[in-house]
Design a protein around this motif. Sequence first.
Motif, PDB file in Angstrom:
ATOM      1  N   LEU A  85      -0.152  15.340   3.535  1.00 12.11           N
ATOM      2  CA  LEU A  85      -1.227  16.072   4.205  1.00 12.11           C
ATOM      3  C   LEU A  85      -2.406  15.056   4.616  1.00 12.11           C
ATOM      4  CD1 LEU A  85      -1.037  19.552   2.403  1.00 12.11           C
ATOM      5  CD2 LEU A  85      -0.042  18.928   4.636  1.00 12.11           C
ATOM      6  N   THR A  86      -2.911  14.398   3.395  1.00  9.87           N
ATOM      7  CA  THR A  86      -4.063  13.585   3.782  1.00  9.87           C
ATOM      8  C   THR A  86      -3.614  12.464   4.683  1.00  9.87           C
ATOM      9  OG1 THR A  86      -4.725  14.009   1.529  1.00  9.87           O
ATOM     10  CG2 THR A  86      -5.614  12.047   2.563  1.00  9.87           C
ATOM     11  N   GLY A  87      -2.442  11.829   4.462  1.00  9.25           N
ATOM     12  CA  GLY A  87      -2.043  11.040   5.519  1.00  9.25           C
ATOM     13  C   GLY A  87      -1.878  11.513   6.923  1.00  9.25           C
ATOM     14  N   LEU A  88      -1.472  12.501   7.087  1.00 14.07           N
ATOM     15  CA  LEU A  88      -1.306  13.139   8.464  1.00 14.07           C
ATOM     16  C   LEU A  88      -2.780  13.309   8.993  1.00 14.07           C
ATOM     17  CD1 LEU A  88       1.479  15.756   7.866  1.00 14.07           C
ATOM     18  CD2 LEU A  88       1.752  13.719   9.296  1.00 14.07           C
ATOM     19  N   ALA A  89      -3.894  13.828   8.138  1.00 12.89           N
ATOM     20  CA  ALA A  89      -5.035  14.123   8.657  1.00 12.89           C
ATOM     21  C   ALA A  89      -6.128  12.962   8.741  1.00 12.89           C
ATOM     22  CB  ALA A  89      -5.990  14.893   7.451  1.00 12.89           C
ATOM     23  N   THR A  90      -5.535  11.641   8.343  1.00 12.40           N
ATOM     24  CA  THR A  90      -6.065  10.378   8.354  1.00 12.40           C
ATOM     25  C   THR A  90      -5.430   9.679   9.206  1.00 12.40           C
ATOM     26  OG1 THR A  90      -5.389   9.499   6.487  1.00 12.40           O
ATOM     27  CG2 THR A  90      -7.429  10.662   6.257  1.00 12.40           C
ATOM     28  N   ALA A  91      -4.528   9.748  10.026  1.00  6.49           N
ATOM     29  CA  ALA A  91      -3.585   9.051  10.852  1.00  6.49           C
ATOM     30  C   ALA A  91      -4.497   8.444  12.221  1.00  6.49           C
ATOM     31  CB  ALA A  91      -2.183   9.706  11.482  1.00  6.49           C
ATOM     32  N   ILE A 131      -9.613  16.895   6.957  1.00  6.02           N
ATOM     33  CA  ILE A 131     -10.343  16.480   5.377  1.00  6.02           C
ATOM     34  C   ILE A 131     -11.455  17.445   5.104  1.00  6.02           C
ATOM     35  CG2 ILE A 131     -10.658  14.809   3.736  1.00  6.02           C
ATOM     36  CD1 ILE A 131      -8.769  12.947   5.055  1.00  6.02           C
ATOM     37  N   VAL A 132     -11.695  18.270   4.091  1.00  2.69           N
ATOM     38  CA  VAL A 132     -12.923  19.052   3.973  1.00  2.69           C
ATOM     39  C   VAL A 132     -13.397  18.839   2.540  1.00  2.69           C
ATOM     40  CG1 VAL A 132     -13.687  21.441   3.736  1.00  2.69           C
ATOM     41  CG2 VAL A 132     -12.121  20.926   5.177  1.00  2.69           C
ATOM     42  N   THR A 133     -14.612  18.350   2.645  1.00  2.00           N
ATOM     43  CA  THR A 133     -15.281  17.972   1.219  1.00  2.00           C
ATOM     44  C   THR A 133     -16.552  18.979   0.945  1.00  2.00           C
ATOM     45  OG1 THR A 133     -14.654  15.488   1.608  1.00  2.00           O
ATOM     46  CG2 THR A 133     -16.286  15.884   0.152  1.00  2.00           C
ATOM     47  N   GLU A 134     -16.663  19.581  -0.028  1.00  2.00           N
ATOM     48  CA  GLU A 134     -17.540  20.393  -0.285  1.00  2.00           C
ATOM     49  C   GLU A 134     -18.852  19.517  -0.645  1.00  2.00           C
ATOM     50  OE1 GLU A 134     -16.793  23.166  -3.223  1.00  2.00           O
ATOM     51  OE2 GLU A 134     -15.404  24.258  -1.819  1.00  2.00           O
ATOM     52  N   LEU A 135     -20.224  19.859   0.195  1.00  2.00           N
ATOM     53  CA  LEU A 135     -21.203  19.068  -0.319  1.00  2.00           C
ATOM     54  C   LEU A 135     -21.999  19.527  -1.244  1.00  2.00           C
ATOM     55  CD1 LEU A 135     -22.199  18.264   3.642  1.00  2.00           C
ATOM     56  CD2 LEU A 135     -21.005  16.757   1.788  1.00  2.00           C
ATOM     57  N   PRO A 136     -22.855  18.724  -2.013  1.00  2.00           N
ATOM     58  CA  PRO A 136     -23.852  19.418  -2.987  1.00  2.00           C
ATOM     59  C   PRO A 136     -24.907  19.953  -2.572  1.00  2.00           C
ATOM     60  CG  PRO A 136     -24.122  16.732  -2.984  1.00  2.00           C
ATOM     61  CD  PRO A 136     -22.841  17.390  -2.063  1.00  2.00           C
ATOM     62  N   SER A 137     -25.342  21.016  -3.093  1.00  2.00           N
ATOM     63  CA  SER A 137     -26.688  21.873  -2.509  1.00  2.00           C
ATOM     64  C   SER A 137     -27.796  21.124  -2.845  1.00  2.00           C
ATOM     65  CB  SER A 137     -26.610  23.231  -3.187  1.00  2.00           C
ATOM     66  OG  SER A 137     -25.425  24.001  -2.773  1.00  2.00           O
ATOM     67  N   PRO A 138     -28.592  21.008  -1.877  1.00  2.00           N
ATOM     68  CA  PRO A 138     -29.968  20.132  -2.200  1.00  2.00           C
ATOM     69  C   PRO A 138     -30.938  21.044  -3.048  1.00  2.00           C
ATOM     70  CG  PRO A 138     -30.129  21.592  -0.074  1.00  2.00           C
ATOM     71  CD  PRO A 138     -28.708  21.481  -0.451  1.00  2.00           C
ATOM     72  N   GLU A 140       0.866  -1.081  -0.133  1.00  2.00           N
ATOM     73  CA  GLU A 140      -0.014   0.132   0.005  1.00  2.00           C
ATOM     74  C   GLU A 140       1.048   1.292  -0.108  1.00  2.00           C
ATOM     75  OE1 GLU A 140      -2.361   0.039   3.600  1.00  2.00           O
ATOM     76  OE2 GLU A 140      -0.561   0.133   4.929  1.00  2.00           O
ATOM     77  N   ASP A 141       0.152   2.468  -0.356  1.00  2.00           N
ATOM     78  CA  ASP A 141       0.870   3.667  -0.273  1.00  2.00           C
ATOM     79  C   ASP A 141       1.107   3.946   1.027  1.00  2.00           C
ATOM     80  OD1 ASP A 141       0.892   3.597  -2.925  1.00  2.00           O
ATOM     81  OD2 ASP A 141      -0.168   5.436  -3.342  1.00  2.00           O
ATOM     82  N   ARG A 142       2.242   4.496   1.440  1.00  2.00           N
ATOM     83  CA  ARG A 142       2.796   4.968   2.878  1.00  2.00           C
ATOM     84  C   ARG A 142       3.393   6.329   2.900  1.00  2.00           C
ATOM     85  NH1 ARG A 142       2.919   0.744   6.501  1.00  2.00           N
ATOM     86  NH2 ARG A 142       3.363   2.131   8.261  1.00  2.00           N
ATOM     87  N   THR A 143       3.345   6.933   3.985  1.00  2.00           N
ATOM     88  CA  THR A 143       4.184   7.789   4.182  1.00  2.00           C
ATOM     89  C   THR A 143       5.025   7.933   5.387  1.00  2.00           C
ATOM     90  OG1 THR A 143       2.413   9.587   3.508  1.00  2.00           O
ATOM     91  CG2 THR A 143       4.243  10.519   4.881  1.00  2.00           C
ATOM     92  N   PHE A 144       6.485   8.264   5.336  1.00  2.00           N
ATOM     93  CA  PHE A 144       7.570   7.829   6.100  1.00  2.00           C
ATOM     94  C   PHE A 144       8.244   9.256   6.497  1.00  2.00           C
ATOM     95  CE2 PHE A 144       6.915   4.133   3.664  1.00  2.00           C
ATOM     96  CZ  PHE A 144       6.800   3.058   4.480  1.00  2.00           C
ATOM     97  N   ARG A 145       8.634   9.473   7.919  1.00  2.00           N
ATOM     98  CA  ARG A 145       9.392  10.563   8.085  1.00  2.00           C
ATOM     99  C   ARG A 145      10.977  10.238   8.116  1.00  2.00           C
ATOM    100  NH1 ARG A 145       7.646  12.029  14.193  1.00  2.00           N
ATOM    101  NH2 ARG A 145       9.675  12.398  14.262  1.00  2.00           N
ATOM    102  N   LEU A 146      11.479  11.241   7.540  1.00  2.00           N
ATOM    103  CA  LEU A 146      12.857  10.883   6.836  1.00  2.00           C
ATOM    104  C   LEU A 146      13.988  10.851   8.220  1.00  2.00           C
ATOM    105  CD1 LEU A 146      12.181  11.205   4.109  1.00  2.00           C
ATOM    106  CD2 LEU A 146      13.972  12.755   3.683  1.00  2.00           C
ATOM    107  N   ASP A 147      13.690  11.435   9.375  1.00  2.00           N
ATOM    108  CA  ASP A 147      14.346  11.353  10.581  1.00  2.00           C
ATOM    109  C   ASP A 147      14.239  10.185  11.413  1.00  2.00           C
ATOM    110  OD1 ASP A 147      11.582  12.505  11.290  1.00  2.00           O
ATOM    111  OD2 ASP A 147      12.258  12.249  13.043  1.00  2.00           O
ATOM    112  N   ARG A 148      13.427   9.305  10.839  1.00  2.00           N
ATOM    113  CA  ARG A 148      13.350   8.110  11.374  1.00  2.00           C
ATOM    114  C   ARG A 148      13.859   6.968  10.368  1.00  2.00           C
ATOM    115  NH1 ARG A 148       7.006   8.148  13.657  1.00  2.00           N
ATOM    116  NH2 ARG A 148       7.512   9.426  15.715  1.00  2.00           N
TER     117      ARG A 148
END
Length: 347
Positions: free
Chosen positions: A234-240, A267-274, A202-210
């Motif tokens: 940014l998405t990975g940090l927001a969904t950790a 994570i901000v998702t714009e919703l469709p207007s009713p 899977e796709d992952r994000t790693f800190r370089l100092d580790r």
Amino acid sequence: MPRPIARVLTLLELLQSGGIRTVSELADRLSVDERTVRRYAQQLVDLDVPVESVRGRYGGYRLAPGYRMPPLMLSDDEALAVLLGLVAGRRSGVTATTDTATTDTASETAAAKIRRVLPERLRHRLDAVLGSLAFTDPPGKAAAPEPAVLLPMADAVHHHRPISIRYTAGDGRRSERTLHPYGVVAHSGRWYVTAADLSAGEDRTFRLDRITGVRILPGSFEPPVGIDPAKRVLTGLATAPYRHEVTLRIQGTAEQIHTRLPAGVAIVTELPSPGGADPAAEGWCRVELRVDRLDWLPAVLSSLDRPFAIERPDELRGLVEAFAERLANFARRSPPHPWEIGEPAPG
């Protein structure tokens, strides 16, 4: 420095950056016509600078292979940009060296080398600028990546080469992983690499100092089309994984919400207007966060000053109600008497 001479030196700098530069490109960069570019190139030849003319559809000018000008020549703008970059890099923690002491030393010695070759007039002016600077934020404290990690990592990203890394996770577990690295991202004083982790599939994000070691492997890979490493980080940090999962609906645009809840947090998702909704009315967004604590969210929602609804967790509703009640109580209070806050009593 007379402007034509400055442009000739700028032409030399452009050619020293490597490759073939077309006459039209050089004319555009120097803000002159193509005939003037050819005259500047001839002036460099007259100074025994080996400028070569390359004919053909993609022809232009280049320097002979292996040629470099020995002295460091910087304009006022270039010198200021380099020295300010060194200062900002040290303050933000993005100067990459093996430890903090080495980071400070490398930045200081690099700045000293530049200052030594500058004219005295320019040196005093730059010292005045640097001496008058003040920063509102403390120096960066995050660990910068070691060059032995950052340099091969960047090379692997550029040439699409697989790598093997030794990684220590936040809980102390150590592992060796094979990655297809997509990009290196600096965010909030830390450095990350976003990659396909072949060990986990899977796709992952790693800190370089580790990361304690990077080894480039044979072969190459093709990165996904349209990959955006910064957005993935940014998405990975927001969904950790965190203690609380929060879902809100906030009336407003994603840009307005991100002023208080940045992309690395929410994570901000714009919703469709009713159907039948007023076209002039502002729309709503779904906002999702994962946080360890909820106590800071009521103040942030208050500062947004936008209509909102809490979907989960119910615990957040109680915190918002308590925060609103405290604000109302504070607003109803009368100002304290002067002697109650340490000021002398009247009379």
